[in-house]
Write a protein that holds these residues in place. Structure first.
Motif, PDB file in Angstrom:
ATOM      1  N   LYS A 280       0.843  -1.126  -0.049  1.00 15.57           N
ATOM      2  CA  LYS A 280      -0.050  -0.076   0.020  1.00 15.57           C
ATOM      3  C   LYS A 280       0.974   1.136   0.027  1.00 15.57           C
ATOM      4  O   LYS A 280       1.998   1.203   0.621  1.00 15.57           O
ATOM      5  CB  LYS A 280      -0.763   0.022   1.108  1.00 15.57           C
ATOM      6  CG  LYS A 280      -1.992  -1.067   1.389  1.00 15.57           C
ATOM      7  CD  LYS A 280      -2.757  -0.967   2.337  1.00 15.57           C
ATOM      8  CE  LYS A 280      -3.738  -1.986   2.497  1.00 15.57           C
ATOM      9  NZ  LYS A 280      -4.556  -1.969   3.763  1.00 15.57           N
ATOM     10  N   LYS A 281       0.338   2.061  -0.753  1.00 12.35           N
ATOM     11  CA  LYS A 281       1.030   3.497  -0.660  1.00 12.35           C
ATOM     12  C   LYS A 281       1.087   4.261   0.690  1.00 12.35           C
ATOM     13  O   LYS A 281      -0.003   4.264   1.314  1.00 12.35           O
ATOM     14  CB  LYS A 281       0.408   4.406  -1.647  1.00 12.35           C
ATOM     15  CG  LYS A 281       1.176   5.654  -1.985  1.00 12.35           C
ATOM     16  CD  LYS A 281       0.573   6.491  -3.194  1.00 12.35           C
ATOM     17  CE  LYS A 281       1.302   7.681  -3.268  1.00 12.35           C
ATOM     18  NZ  LYS A 281       0.750   8.714  -4.466  1.00 12.35           N
ATOM     19  N   MET A 282       2.354   4.647   1.192  1.00  7.84           N
ATOM     20  CA  MET A 282       2.431   5.394   2.443  1.00  7.84           C
ATOM     21  C   MET A 282       1.616   6.974   2.519  1.00  7.84           C
ATOM     22  O   MET A 282       1.538   7.347   1.200  1.00  7.84           O
ATOM     23  CB  MET A 282       3.896   5.512   2.906  1.00  7.84           C
ATOM     24  CG  MET A 282       4.423   4.082   3.141  1.00  7.84           C
ATOM     25  SD  MET A 282       6.131   4.651   3.736  1.00  7.84           S
ATOM     26  CE  MET A 282       5.947   5.522   5.275  1.00  7.84           C
ATOM     27  N   GLN A 283       1.078   7.019   3.568  1.00  6.15           N
ATOM     28  CA  GLN A 283       0.092   8.374   3.447  1.00  6.15           C
ATOM     29  C   GLN A 283       1.088   9.236   4.315  1.00  6.15           C
ATOM     30  O   GLN A 283       1.557   8.662   5.379  1.00  6.15           O
ATOM     31  CB  GLN A 283      -1.208   8.332   3.834  1.00  6.15           C
ATOM     32  CG  GLN A 283      -2.111   7.512   2.911  1.00  6.15           C
ATOM     33  CD  GLN A 283      -3.528   7.361   3.341  1.00  6.15           C
ATOM     34  OE1 GLN A 283      -3.951   7.669   4.299  1.00  6.15           O
ATOM     35  NE2 GLN A 283      -4.158   6.757   2.336  1.00  6.15           N
ATOM     36  N   GLY A 284       0.855  10.594   4.390  1.00  5.82           N
ATOM     37  CA  GLY A 284       1.379  11.429   5.355  1.00  5.82           C
ATOM     38  C   GLY A 284       2.298  12.389   4.690  1.00  5.82           C
ATOM     39  O   GLY A 284       1.941  13.165   3.637  1.00  5.82           O
TER      40      GLY A 284
END
Length: 50
Positions: free
Chosen positions: A45-49
């Motif tokens: 999953k693509k990291m968020q933040g």
């Protein structure tokens, strides 16, 4: 795919006593090694933040 680990990751793995969890970590590492590109890694999953 070529992968590298921090020394702290190896130390953290030594402290895990749950054999099932260690097997899951090993399976994930093997899946990443076998992947030709990052897009072919399952469950990524693509990291968020920031």
């Amino acid at each position: 795919m070529k992968i590298a680990f921090e020394a702290s990751f190896a130390r953290d793995l030594k402290h895990i006593r749950n054999k099932q969890l260690l097997q899951q970590v090993q399976q994930v590492i093997e899946n990443v090694k076998e992947a030709a590109t990052i897009d072919t890694v399952r469950g990524l999953k693509k990291m968020q933040g920031v």
